[in-house]
Design a protein around this motif. Structure first.
Motif, PDB file in Angstrom:
ATOM      1  N   ALA A 138      -9.851  -2.195  -4.681  1.00 47.71           N
ATOM      2  CA  ALA A 138      -8.827  -2.987  -5.361  1.00 47.71           C
ATOM      3  C   ALA A 138      -7.872  -1.998  -6.008  1.00 47.71           C
ATOM      4  O   ALA A 138      -8.226  -1.318  -6.975  1.00 47.71           O
ATOM      5  CB  ALA A 138      -9.464  -3.892  -6.410  1.00 47.71           C
ATOM      6  N   THR A 139      -6.675  -1.889  -5.460  1.00 50.68           N
ATOM      7  CA  THR A 139      -5.781  -0.801  -5.843  1.00 50.68           C
ATOM      8  C   THR A 139      -5.068  -1.045  -7.173  1.00 50.68           C
ATOM      9  O   THR A 139      -4.742  -2.173  -7.530  1.00 50.68           O
ATOM     10  CB  THR A 139      -4.725  -0.560  -4.760  1.00 50.68           C
ATOM     11  OG1 THR A 139      -4.006  -1.785  -4.512  1.00 50.68           O
ATOM     12  CG2 THR A 139      -5.372  -0.087  -3.470  1.00 50.68           C
ATOM     13  N   PHE A 140      -4.810   0.054  -7.873  1.00 48.37           N
ATOM     14  CA  PHE A 140      -3.960   0.044  -9.058  1.00 48.37           C
ATOM     15  C   PHE A 140      -2.499   0.087  -8.602  1.00 48.37           C
ATOM     16  O   PHE A 140      -2.180   0.666  -7.556  1.00 48.37           O
ATOM     17  CB  PHE A 140      -4.237   1.266  -9.936  1.00 48.37           C
ATOM     18  CG  PHE A 140      -5.632   1.322 -10.486  1.00 48.37           C
ATOM     19  CD1 PHE A 140      -5.958   0.711 -11.685  1.00 48.37           C
ATOM     20  CD2 PHE A 140      -6.643   2.011  -9.797  1.00 48.37           C
ATOM     21  CE1 PHE A 140      -7.253   0.767 -12.193  1.00 48.37           C
ATOM     22  CE2 PHE A 140      -7.936   2.076 -10.295  1.00 48.37           C
ATOM     23  CZ  PHE A 140      -8.239   1.447 -11.492  1.00 48.37           C
ATOM     24  N   GLY A 170       1.772   6.354  -0.559  1.00 54.73           N
ATOM     25  CA  GLY A 170       1.336   7.157   0.584  1.00 54.73           C
ATOM     26  C   GLY A 170       0.225   8.120   0.220  1.00 54.73           C
ATOM     27  O   GLY A 170      -0.845   8.121   0.862  1.00 54.73           O
ATOM     28  N   PRO A 171       0.421   8.970  -0.802  1.00 56.39           N
ATOM     29  CA  PRO A 171      -0.667   9.856  -1.237  1.00 56.39           C
ATOM     30  C   PRO A 171      -1.915   9.110  -1.699  1.00 56.39           C
ATOM     31  O   PRO A 171      -3.038   9.589  -1.518  1.00 56.39           O
ATOM     32  CB  PRO A 171      -0.030  10.638  -2.394  1.00 56.39           C
ATOM     33  CG  PRO A 171       1.434  10.595  -2.120  1.00 56.39           C
ATOM     34  CD  PRO A 171       1.694   9.268  -1.493  1.00 56.39           C
ATOM     35  N   TYR A 172      -1.731   7.935  -2.297  1.00 47.98           N
ATOM     36  CA  TYR A 172      -2.864   7.104  -2.750  1.00 47.98           C
ATOM     37  C   TYR A 172      -3.722   6.714  -1.546  1.00 47.98           C
ATOM     38  O   TYR A 172      -4.963   6.852  -1.566  1.00 47.98           O
ATOM     39  CB  TYR A 172      -2.298   5.867  -3.437  1.00 47.98           C
ATOM     40  CG  TYR A 172      -3.236   5.033  -4.283  1.00 47.98           C
ATOM     41  CD1 TYR A 172      -4.567   4.835  -3.943  1.00 47.98           C
ATOM     42  CD2 TYR A 172      -2.763   4.395  -5.432  1.00 47.98           C
ATOM     43  CE1 TYR A 172      -5.402   4.039  -4.722  1.00 47.98           C
ATOM     44  CE2 TYR A 172      -3.585   3.603  -6.219  1.00 47.98           C
ATOM     45  CZ  TYR A 172      -4.910   3.425  -5.864  1.00 47.98           C
ATOM     46  OH  TYR A 172      -5.734   2.636  -6.632  1.00 47.98           O
ATOM     47  N   ILE A 173      -3.097   6.252  -0.486  1.00 54.42           N
ATOM     48  CA  ILE A 173      -3.837   5.865   0.715  1.00 54.42           C
ATOM     49  C   ILE A 173      -4.547   7.070   1.322  1.00 54.42           C
ATOM     50  O   ILE A 173      -5.716   6.987   1.743  1.00 54.42           O
ATOM     51  CB  ILE A 173      -2.893   5.198   1.727  1.00 54.42           C
ATOM     52  CG1 ILE A 173      -2.526   3.790   1.223  1.00 54.42           C
ATOM     53  CG2 ILE A 173      -3.530   5.122   3.120  1.00 54.42           C
ATOM     54  CD1 ILE A 173      -1.444   3.102   2.017  1.00 54.42           C
ATOM     55  N   ASP A 174      -3.875   8.217   1.342  1.00 52.54           N
ATOM     56  CA  ASP A 174      -4.516   9.431   1.857  1.00 52.54           C
ATOM     57  C   ASP A 174      -5.731   9.800   1.017  1.00 52.54           C
ATOM     58  O   ASP A 174      -6.770  10.226   1.559  1.00 52.54           O
ATOM     59  CB  ASP A 174      -3.517  10.592   1.856  1.00 52.54           C
ATOM     60  CG  ASP A 174      -2.413  10.422   2.891  1.00 52.54           C
ATOM     61  OD1 ASP A 174      -2.607   9.627   3.846  1.00 52.54           O
ATOM     62  OD2 ASP A 174      -1.358  11.070   2.744  1.00 52.54           O
ATOM     63  N   LYS A 222     -11.609   2.547   3.731  1.00 50.92           N
ATOM     64  CA  LYS A 222     -10.646   2.242   4.789  1.00 50.92           C
ATOM     65  C   LYS A 222     -10.024   0.853   4.683  1.00 50.92           C
ATOM     66  O   LYS A 222      -9.289   0.449   5.582  1.00 50.92           O
ATOM     67  CB  LYS A 222     -11.335   2.399   6.154  1.00 50.92           C
ATOM     68  CG  LYS A 222     -11.820   3.823   6.439  1.00 50.92           C
ATOM     69  CD  LYS A 222     -10.661   4.806   6.524  1.00 50.92           C
ATOM     70  CE  LYS A 222     -11.133   6.220   6.833  1.00 50.92           C
ATOM     71  NZ  LYS A 222     -11.642   6.345   8.206  1.00 50.92           N
ATOM     72  N   SER A 223     -10.317   0.126   3.633  1.00 53.19           N
ATOM     73  CA  SER A 223      -9.692  -1.185   3.425  1.00 53.19           C
ATOM     74  C   SER A 223      -9.283  -1.312   1.969  1.00 53.19           C
ATOM     75  O   SER A 223      -9.946  -0.758   1.079  1.00 53.19           O
ATOM     76  CB  SER A 223     -10.642  -2.321   3.810  1.00 53.19           C
ATOM     77  OG  SER A 223     -10.902  -2.325   5.209  1.00 53.19           O
ATOM     78  N   ILE A 224      -8.202  -2.066   1.719  1.00 58.23           N
ATOM     79  CA  ILE A 224      -7.707  -2.222   0.357  1.00 58.23           C
ATOM     80  C   ILE A 224      -7.336  -3.667   0.067  1.00 58.23           C
ATOM     81  O   ILE A 224      -7.001  -4.434   0.973  1.00 58.23           O
ATOM     82  CB  ILE A 224      -6.489  -1.313   0.069  1.00 58.23           C
ATOM     83  CG1 ILE A 224      -5.405  -1.461   1.152  1.00 58.23           C
ATOM     84  CG2 ILE A 224      -6.924   0.137  -0.083  1.00 58.23           C
ATOM     85  CD1 ILE A 224      -4.151  -0.635   0.884  1.00 58.23           C
ATOM     86  N   PHE A 225      -7.406  -4.010  -1.201  1.00 56.81           N
ATOM     87  CA  PHE A 225      -7.055  -5.324  -1.731  1.00 56.81           C
ATOM     88  C   PHE A 225      -5.950  -5.071  -2.738  1.00 56.81           C
ATOM     89  O   PHE A 225      -6.191  -4.493  -3.805  1.00 56.81           O
ATOM     90  CB  PHE A 225      -8.288  -5.941  -2.392  1.00 56.81           C
ATOM     91  CG  PHE A 225      -8.121  -7.355  -2.874  1.00 56.81           C
ATOM     92  CD1 PHE A 225      -8.515  -8.423  -2.094  1.00 56.81           C
ATOM     93  CD2 PHE A 225      -7.606  -7.616  -4.141  1.00 56.81           C
ATOM     94  CE1 PHE A 225      -8.396  -9.734  -2.555  1.00 56.81           C
ATOM     95  CE2 PHE A 225      -7.481  -8.917  -4.613  1.00 56.81           C
ATOM     96  CZ  PHE A 225      -7.871  -9.977  -3.809  1.00 56.81           C
ATOM     97  N   VAL A 226      -4.719  -5.450  -2.392  1.00 54.33           N
ATOM     98  CA  VAL A 226      -3.567  -5.052  -3.204  1.00 54.33           C
ATOM     99  C   VAL A 226      -2.999  -6.233  -3.989  1.00 54.33           C
ATOM    100  O   VAL A 226      -3.140  -7.395  -3.607  1.00 54.33           O
ATOM    101  CB  VAL A 226      -2.469  -4.406  -2.340  1.00 54.33           C
ATOM    102  CG1 VAL A 226      -3.047  -3.251  -1.540  1.00 54.33           C
ATOM    103  CG2 VAL A 226      -1.799  -5.397  -1.416  1.00 54.33           C
ATOM    104  N   ASN A 227      -2.336  -5.892  -5.109  1.00 52.13           N
ATOM    105  CA  ASN A 227      -1.707  -6.896  -5.977  1.00 52.13           C
ATOM    106  C   ASN A 227      -2.706  -7.895  -6.541  1.00 52.13           C
ATOM    107  O   ASN A 227      -2.402  -9.071  -6.736  1.00 52.13           O
ATOM    108  CB  ASN A 227      -0.586  -7.641  -5.242  1.00 52.13           C
ATOM    109  CG  ASN A 227       0.608  -6.758  -4.932  1.00 52.13           C
ATOM    110  OD1 ASN A 227       0.709  -5.648  -5.434  1.00 52.13           O
ATOM    111  ND2 ASN A 227       1.511  -7.245  -4.097  1.00 52.13           N
ATOM    112  N   GLY A 228      -3.912  -7.408  -6.811  1.00 57.94           N
ATOM    113  CA  GLY A 228      -4.916  -8.264  -7.434  1.00 57.94           C
ATOM    114  C   GLY A 228      -4.958  -8.060  -8.941  1.00 57.94           C
ATOM    115  O   GLY A 228      -3.970  -7.663  -9.558  1.00 57.94           O
ATOM    116  N   THR A 229      -6.115  -8.304  -9.535  1.00 54.93           N
ATOM    117  CA  THR A 229      -6.274  -8.113 -10.975  1.00 54.93           C
ATOM    118  C   THR A 229      -6.083  -6.648 -11.338  1.00 54.93           C
ATOM    119  O   THR A 229      -5.339  -6.312 -12.275  1.00 54.93           O
ATOM    120  CB  THR A 229      -7.659  -8.592 -11.422  1.00 54.93           C
ATOM    121  OG1 THR A 229      -7.837  -9.953 -11.035  1.00 54.93           O
ATOM    122  CG2 THR A 229      -7.820  -8.471 -12.928  1.00 54.93           C
ATOM    123  N   THR A 230      -6.746  -5.756 -10.612  1.00 57.05           N
ATOM    124  CA  THR A 230      -6.608  -4.322 -10.860  1.00 57.05           C
ATOM    125  C   THR A 230      -5.170  -3.871 -10.680  1.00 57.05           C
ATOM    126  O   THR A 230      -4.697  -2.969 -11.378  1.00 57.05           O
ATOM    127  CB  THR A 230      -7.540  -3.539  -9.913  1.00 57.05           C
ATOM    128  OG1 THR A 230      -8.887  -3.968 -10.114  1.00 57.05           O
ATOM    129  CG2 THR A 230      -7.450  -2.044 -10.152  1.00 57.05           C
TER     130      THR A 230
END
Length: 308
Positions: free
Chosen positions: A18-20, A35-39, A48-56
């Motif tokens: 769950a990304t910041f 880009g650097p965050y994904i790297d 290898k998977s992300i959940f974006v724009n969530g609570t975090t």
């Protein structure tokens, strides 16, 4: 990333970070960090998977336009590097949620998730399902996930009640991000699930218990910086090595117990990620307060003593 028709999309499993949301020092979204965050996630944490724009990701503190810009950047930067990008599109407004769902389809997200509205709250499972249906209907080709987090929303509708006949209303339904501590409710969901559904547990410090109940994986903020270790936990559990799995779970519990004594919240968690990763994530957005540097450094020191 390709959008697959319902029924043939790739099942979501394993660790999902769950990304910041990166901000500048002035509080504006900072796309240059993504880009650097994904790297960092793929190369350093093996996530290898992300959940974006969530609570975090502080979604409820973002404008609709900011969420669109962020979602598009995450999806573009993740192409060829990540397995799945799930975009959270839940809002207080049904119309805003629908707008974000349509946009997620346009940018080829791998799925969408929706949290229950938390100002005017759905009082029953049927009302909540109707809201979810209305959002899912505008992006019918995207896998759809219900995001259950009752401690934040105050919506305590049992998930097992939400799942009753859910595919009749939402043919694209593919699972739940279950960020609640009610393992009985979670277990009943899993025991009545369909093979193509995914149940991702969202209370990081209790993941091992959820795996024993049948979780397919996990979505959480700590997998941004303990992803490698928790991939080892998943591997140990799959091999039946509960001693090793417990050892790793207990490490995270020790870290979070220490952090909670110092006032662990989203602002602290975000700064901890910055300290560990070296990424410049910026401060959180009000009303979340930034973390005092000495507190973040103290927790980061504890992190390194436990995980390195």
């Amino acid at each position: 990333m390709s959008v697959m028709a319902p029924g043939v999309d790739k099942k979501l499993t394993g660790l999902v970070a769950a990304t910041f949301t990166p901000f500048t020092a002035q509080g504006e979204i900072n796309l240059s960090v993504i880009g650097p965050y994904i790297d960092y996630l793929t190369e350093k944490q093996s996530v290898k998977s992300i959940f974006v724009n969530g609570t975090t990701g502080e979604s409820m503190s973002l404008t609709v336009e900011e969420r669109k810009i962020l979602a598009e950047e995450w999806c573009q930067r993740a192409k060829g590097k990540m397995d799945q990008v799930i975009v959270h599109v839940g809002c207080m407004s049904l119309k805003d949620s629908q707008e974000l769902a349509r946009h997620a389809a346009e940018i080829s997200a791998d799925g969408i998730a929706v949290i229950a509205p938390s100002f005017f709250k759905p009082s029953t499972a049927d009302v909540l399902k109707k809201f979810l249906q209305e959002v899912a209907s505008v992006a019918p080709t995207l896998p759809f996930y219900y995001y259950h987090i009752p401690a934040v929303t105050g919506v305590n509708v049992l998930v097992r009640d939400v799942l009753v006949d859910i595919e009749k209303l939402i043919p694209s339904f593919r699972g739940v991000k279950f960020s609640g501590s009610d393992l009985m409710d979670f277990g009943l969901c899993v025991s009545h699930s369909k093979p193509h559904w995914s149940f991702l547990y969202g209370v990081d410090e209790q993941l091992l218990a959820a795996l024993a109940m049948g979780a397919n994986g996990a979505v959480g903020s700590t997998y941004n910086y303990v992803g490698c270790d928790f991939n080892q936990l998943l591997a140990a559990f799959q091999k039946g090595d509960l001693v090793q799995a417990r050892t790793i779970q207990f490490k995270l519990q020790e870290l979070l117990s220490y952090a909670m004594k110092l006032g662990f919240d989203l602002g602290v968690n975000k700064q901890l990620m910055a300290e560990v990763s070296g990424l410049c994530l910026g401060p959180p957005r009000l009303p979340v307060m930034p973390c005092p540097l000495d507190r973040a450094q103290s927790i980061a020191k504890k992190y390194r003593s436990i995980f390195t």
